[in-house]
Design an enzyme around this catalytic site. Structure first.
Site, PDB file in Angstrom:
ATOM      1  N   CYS A  80       0.827  -1.213   0.000  1.00 19.15           N
ATOM      2  CA  CYS A  80       0.000   0.000   0.000  1.00 19.15           C
ATOM      3  C   CYS A  80       0.858   1.260   0.000  1.00 19.15           C
ATOM      4  CB  CYS A  80      -0.936   0.003   1.218  1.00 19.15           C
ATOM      5  SG  CYS A  80      -1.926   1.507   1.339  1.00 19.15           S
ATOM      6  N   ARG A  83      -0.042   4.778   2.969  1.00 14.39           N
ATOM      7  CA  ARG A  83       0.010   4.544   4.411  1.00 14.39           C
ATOM      8  C   ARG A  83       0.321   5.754   5.271  1.00 14.39           C
ATOM      9  NH1 ARG A  83       3.968  -0.407   4.642  1.00 14.39           N
ATOM     10  NH2 ARG A  83       4.348  -0.024   2.425  1.00 14.39           N
ATOM     11  N   TRP A 251      -9.155   5.733  -0.208  1.00 17.26           N
ATOM     12  CA  TRP A 251      -9.650   6.397  -1.414  1.00 17.26           C
ATOM     13  C   TRP A 251      -8.805   5.911  -2.575  1.00 17.26           C
ATOM     14  CZ3 TRP A 251      -7.600   9.364   2.694  1.00 17.26           C
ATOM     15  CH2 TRP A 251      -6.295   9.803   2.511  1.00 17.26           C
ATOM     16  N   GLU A 256      -5.120   3.430 -10.398  1.00 17.15           N
ATOM     17  CA  GLU A 256      -5.767   2.129 -10.155  1.00 17.15           C
ATOM     18  C   GLU A 256      -6.923   1.931 -11.124  1.00 17.15           C
ATOM     19  OE1 GLU A 256      -6.186   3.015  -5.631  1.00 17.15           O
ATOM     20  OE2 GLU A 256      -6.051   0.839  -5.846  1.00 17.15           O
TER      21      GLU A 256
HETATM   22  N1  ARG Z   1      -6.676  -1.560  -6.960  1.00 12.86           N
HETATM   23  C1  ARG Z   1      -7.945  -1.894  -6.423  1.00 12.86           C
HETATM   24  C2  ARG Z   1      -9.059  -1.368  -7.341  1.00 12.86           C
HETATM   25  O1  ARG Z   1      -8.854  -0.773  -8.300  1.00 12.86           O
HETATM   26  C3  ARG Z   1      -8.149  -1.316  -5.038  1.00 12.86           C
HETATM   27  C4  ARG Z   1      -7.063  -1.603  -4.022  1.00 12.86           C
HETATM   28  C5  ARG Z   1      -7.101  -0.683  -2.821  1.00 12.86           C
HETATM   29  N2  ARG Z   1      -6.936   0.685  -3.232  1.00 12.86           N
HETATM   30  C6  ARG Z   1      -6.978   1.757  -2.416  1.00 12.86           C
HETATM   31  N3  ARG Z   1      -6.829   2.926  -2.934  1.00 12.86           N
HETATM   32  N4  ARG Z   1      -7.195   1.626  -1.110  1.00 12.86           N
HETATM   33  O2  ARG Z   1     -10.187  -1.466  -7.139  1.00 12.86           O
END
Ligand code: ARG
Length: 394
Positions: A80, A83, A251, A256
């Site tokens: 992560c 953090r 968030w 991602e």
């Molecule tokens: N990568 C994953 C997604 O696209 C989520 C993982 C957790 N991501 C976060 N920003 N807490 O759905």
């Protein structure tokens, strides 16, 4: 290097029949009472816990221990990048919930607390721990909010990652609309019960339509994404006690969505579509059409979330925050376990500061773990037909 949890080395396998390890309990309690000075001396507490483990095979965390344990599990999450704010985690103690109905209602509350307003708060809901050899509650879904993948004659409509999961919930009676962004039902399995389907109420599922700051045609692609990423199939382990149901969220970092979920060839695979919209020459790689499409798709994601007032951050900002986190932790005398292959963002890696260094690779506890069985359930494989007979609940 063979550190569990890094580079395809599986984490240590969980044995749900095992009793709590007194050494791991002691290690956690010492850390907790040392870091949270208002809890007082640890010795009397250690005596109580040792006796509880000897008598029952496990022990019960106080609320303060649970809260600190969950925060430290986030602090130890080596994959992560987000953090820096680990202390601000909201921990909802849901250990008293028993039935699938109670659990589902509290999952909806989780989403309300996490994103009911305009801000998104990092939240974890901790449900009852597994007791040695006893059945425990779980959620099959990988995340509380995800989109179905409908198999059709001309490929998957929606998210191909969840095509098998979608097949499985279909055999349990679910019918989606057949669109590209149908929110999947949640599969809750109460302790010792069969799985049951629950449909999230619309108001709990904030979504953002994706538009672009300059390119009008982008809107016509009809893209969207959900505001809250909430992982629901990882086991939280604190001081030798396992919480198989402890969904947590943060968030989004824009990449991602824009560089993985919408872009990966085995997900929404949109780079060719975006490149066509941009009129790019896709006849050979050296035009860098993929890279140019990636940039515009990611601008669109960040711009759309910002415009909708939904918290999101870009990979440059999040990289700088992670290095600030590392400096904080160094000052506190703590090593920061981190997995380079997950920390470096999936686009423009070398343009972010997190790229240019190595990290401490260690499996530190408390932590969150993904068990093979949980991973299989979330992918729609390993669901035994005998379990797949429950009626659809509202
Ligand atoms: N990568 C994953 C997604 O696209 C989520 C993982 C957790 N991501 C976060 N920003 N807490 O759905």
């Amino acid at each position: 290097m063979t550190v569990p949890g890094y580079r395809n080395v599986p984490a240590e396998e969980w044995d749900p029949a095992a009793t709590a390890d007194p050494a791991e309990a002691e290690e956690f309690l010492r850390l907790c009472y040392n870091e949270v000075s208002r809890l007082g001396p640890v010795e009397p507490r250690l005596a109580v816990v040792r006796a509880q483990i000897a008598a029952t095979g496990t022990y019960v965390h106080t609320t303060e221990e649970l809260v600190w344990g969950a925060k430290v599990a986030w602090r130890n999450a080596s994959r992560c990048i987000g953090r820096l704010y680990w202390r601000s985690l909201t921990v909802l103690d849901r250990r008293r919930a028993r039935t699938a109905d109670e659990i589902f209602a509290l999952l909806v509350r989780h989403l309300d607390v996490a994103g009911g307003g305009s801000a998104i708060r990092p939240v974890v809901s901790v449900f009852a721990p597994a007791r040695p050899g006893k059945p425990y509650a779980r959620v099959w879904n990988e995340q509380l909010i995800r989109y179905a993948g409908h198999r059709t004659g001309s490929g998957v409509v929606g998210d191909p990652r969840y095509a098998s999961f979608t097949d499985a919930v279909r055999t349990m009676g679910w019918r989606g609309k057949g669109g590209p962004f149908d929110v999947l039902p949640i599969v809750v399995q109460g302790p010792g019960e069969g799985p049951r389907l629950f449909e999230l109420p619309e108001r709990a599922v904030r979504q953002v339509p994706i538009t672009h700051p300059e390119l009008g045609w982008f809107e016509r692609l009809g893209l969207r994404w959900h505001a809250i990423p909430a992982i629901s199939n990882m086991r939280l382990r604190i001081g030798g006690v396992d919480y198989p149901l402890a969904p947590f969220n943060g968030w989004y970092m824009g990449t991602e969505i824009g560089a993985r979920n919408l872009a990966d060839p085995d997900r929404y695979n949109l780079l060719p579509v975006v490149a066509r919209g941009l009129g790019l020459d896709t006849s050979h790689e050296a035009t860098l059409w993929r890279d140019r499409a990636l940039v515009e798709l990611n601008r669109a994601v960040l711009w759309s979330f910002e415009r909708a007032g939904v918290k999101i951050s870009d990979h440059h900002t999040e990289s700088a925050r992670f290095l600030a986190h590392m400096r904080n932790e160094e000052r506190a005398g703590r090593p920061v376990p981190a997995d380079w292959t997950w920390i470096v963002p999936p686009m423009s890696g070398g343009a972010t500061a997190v790229f240019h260094r190595y990290y401490h690779e260690a499996d530190q506890r408390p932590n969150f773990y993904l068990d093979a069985e949980a991973a299989a359930l979330a992918r729609g494989v390993g669901m035994r037909p005998a379990l797949v007979a429950a009626p659809l609940a509202a």
